[in-house]
Design a protein around this motif. Structure first.
Motif, short mmCIF file in Angstrom:
data_model
loop_
_atom_site.label_atom_id
_atom_site.label_comp_id
_atom_site.label_asym_id
_atom_site.label_seq_id
_atom_site.Cartn_x
_atom_site.Cartn_y
_atom_site.Cartn_z
N TYR A 1 9.27 77.42 27.10
CA TYR A 1 10.13 78.19 26.20
C TYR A 1 10.31 77.55 24.84
O TYR A 1 10.79 78.23 23.93
N ILE A 2 9.90 76.29 24.66
CA ILE A 2 9.99 75.70 23.32
C ILE A 2 9.10 76.50 22.36
O ILE A 2 9.52 76.85 21.26
N GLY A 3 7.89 76.81 22.79
CA GLY A 3 6.99 77.58 21.94
C GLY A 3 7.57 78.95 21.61
O GLY A 3 7.58 79.37 20.45
N VAL A 4 8.09 79.62 22.63
CA VAL A 4 8.62 80.97 22.43
C VAL A 4 9.81 80.95 21.47
O VAL A 4 9.88 81.74 20.53
N LEU A 5 10.71 80.00 21.69
CA LEU A 5 11.91 79.95 20.86
C LEU A 5 11.60 79.49 19.44
O LEU A 5 12.27 79.89 18.50
N PHE A 6 10.57 78.65 19.32
CA PHE A 6 10.18 78.24 17.97
C PHE A 6 9.72 79.46 17.17
O PHE A 6 10.10 79.62 16.01
N ASP A 7 8.93 80.31 17.80
CA ASP A 7 8.49 81.54 17.12
C ASP A 7 9.68 82.41 16.77
O ASP A 7 9.75 82.97 15.67
N GLU A 8 10.61 82.53 17.70
CA GLU A 8 11.81 83.32 17.48
C GLU A 8 12.57 82.78 16.26
O GLU A 8 13.00 83.53 15.39
N HIS A 9 12.68 81.46 16.23
CA HIS A 9 13.38 80.81 15.12
C HIS A 9 12.68 81.08 13.80
O HIS A 9 13.31 81.40 12.79
N GLN A 10 11.34 81.01 13.82
CA GLN A 10 10.59 81.28 12.59
C GLN A 10 10.82 82.71 12.11
O GLN A 10 10.93 82.97 10.92
N ARG A 11 10.89 83.64 13.09
CA ARG A 11 11.11 85.04 12.74
C ARG A 11 12.46 85.21 12.05
O ARG A 11 12.56 85.87 11.02
#
Lengths: 219, 256
Positions: free
Chosen positions: B157-167
């Motif tokens: 989920y680090i990868g997923v949340l990082f993308d979310e954060h970037q969005r």
């Protein structure tokens, strides 16, 4: 700055840290049922990502710790969640190390537990009363407890290693001051926001409903 | 949008990539142990040279390694800066009326060398490994299953949340947000992180539901179980012997 590098601390400090962390993690793991596993993992990931964000503070920038908030939201589960996040930071970013992991985890998880025990009751009351001011204040205090506690414990670990580190410890405490200000303000803002949008996330010992209908193939 | 990867890319030799992940983790532990036992200057320099050799041998990219080293050097300098003045011993030089001792300088150097050698070795041995493999290594070393599952899911989920954060950051940028040292910035970051938390928890609930409807009963199956080969024993033995060399040098020459 919360990660003590390998090779600084003395063996007794390292061993004590490792033992206490092992005991705390073992206790927390017993409490962790499989229902809450995804919750703990997603929050650990969330805090890992948040720690990558550089927040401007005066002439330089700081990286948030958010351990106070983590204690509020996860309680005892914050300990294994922090351990996992710290292991990832040590191995992949070079912050801390494998043998100093116990001490580093203790330094960050203990203040998280402190904020859980001290601030959670207050936060619950503020949530029930829906008092915006109290909500913000409780978040601020949790953030402050997290940062100040970690700063003090890092300093303590250094001084217990040897009195020659006292000067360095004092300087390190001073470097925590901007983080203390920024983190408490941001934690206050986070608690205020979450209380408005999804107050159930902050309520302690409230059973989390598991909505099976919402499961998607994308998970 | 850049996707996020925890491990740094290294051009590993094929024999190294084929090793059991436990070998790499254990080698890093032994390296750290050896470094902590060393306290003489020259053997430590030898150990640092060994760590440098490892980074070169294992095909690490210098740019990434240096970036990560610089990030940790700040704390290191802060820790050792005052050692020359606080460790008692033979005076060597003085700055602004404070006397620096010879022993203090040596101790500062020892800690700097030790810390850098350990970080270099850790990044070279473990840092280039896929995080999932590290999870397999932990499981293979007898770490409690729940903790390993927590580790695996966090990595996922680090990868997923990082993308979310970037969005979310992109959305803020599109609304002309500029970060500065002011209450507006801090409150906005608070709301950003709060939103990230709320969405994470929603996601966690969906995951719980998805896991339930697939009959999750508390056991995850690791797709490729780690397997210990004879070459792992050989490499680990060789590595430990190599890491012990500076220690033996210290023993013979300095007698501690």
């Amino acid at each position: 700055m919360a990660h003590i590098p390998e090779g600084v601390l003395s063996a007794p400090v390292l061993i004590t840290g490792a033992l206490v962390t092992t005991a705390a993690v073992a206790y927390a793991i017993r409490k962790l049922d499989y229902e809450r596993l995804p919750q703990a993992a997603v929050l650990a990931a969330c805090f890992f990502v948040a720690s990558l964000v550089a927040v401007p503070a005066g002439p330089s920038s700081v990286h948030l710790l958010l351990n106070g908030l983590m204690g509020l939201m996860l309680g005892w589960l914050a300990v294994p969640a922090l351990l996992v996040a710290l292991l990832l930071q040590a191995v992949f970013f070079g912050f801390g190390g494998l043998l100093v992991l116990g001490v580093n985890c203790l330094n960050i998880a203990l203040p998280a537990l402190l904020s859980y025990y001290l601030v959670s009751p207050w936060l619950n009351k503020a949530l029930l009363a829906n008092n915006r001011r109290q909500l913000f204040m409780s978040g601020m205090v949790a953030g402050a407890i997290g940062v100040a506690g970690t700063g003090a414990l890092v300093c303590l670990a250094l001084v217990l290693t040897g009195p020659q580190y006292l000067a360095a410890g004092k300087i390190i405490l001073v470097t925590y001051l901007p983080l203390l200000v920024v983190e408490s303000l941001i934690t206050g803002a986070i608690v205020g926001f979450v209380a408005k949008v999804a107050p159930e996330l902050l309520q302690r010992q409230l059973p989390q409903p598991l909505v099976a209908e919402e499961s998607h193939a994308t998970n | 949008m850049t996707s996020f990867s925890l491990q740094h890319q290294a051009l590993e030799p094929s024999w190294f990539a084929a090793l059991d992940p436990r070998t790499r983790l254990l080698a890093a532990v032994f390296f750290t142990l050896s470094a902590l036992c060393l306290s003489a200057l020259w053997p430590l320099i030898a150990l640092l040279a060994l760590a440098l050799l490892l980074t070169i041998l294992l095909g690490c990219q210098w740019r990434l390694i240096i970036k990560r080293l610089l990030a940790f050097e700040g704390f290191m300098v802060l820790v050792v800066l005052f050692l020359p003045f606080t460790v008692a011993g033979k005076p060597w030089f003085a700055i602004a009326g404070m006397e620096a001792s010879y022993q203090g300088v040596i101790q500062a150097l020892v800690i700097l060398l030790r810390g850098n050698a350990v970080v270099l070795a850790l990044l070279a041995l473990v840092g280039s490994m896929e995080p999932v493999k590290l999870g397999y290594a932990l499981a293979g070393l007898g770490i409690p299953e729940k903790l390993v599952q927590l580790f695996m899911m966090t990595v996922r989920y680090i990868g997923v949340l990082f993308d979310e954060h970037q969005r979310l950051r992109t959305a803020m940028k599109a609304r002309a947000f500029v970060a500065g040292s002011n209450w507006h910035t801090w409150r906005s970051y608070g709301h950003l992180l709060g939103m990230l938390l709320v969405r994470s928890m929603e996601r966690a609930q969906r995951i719980s539901g998805a896991m339930r409807c697939r009959g999750f009963n508390g056991k995850f199956h690791l797709l490729t179980p780690v397997k210990w080969h004879r070459r792992d024993t050989a490499v680990l033995t060789l590595a430990v012997l190599l890491f012990l060399l500076p220690l033996e040098w210290q023993w013979w020459q300095y007698g501690f």
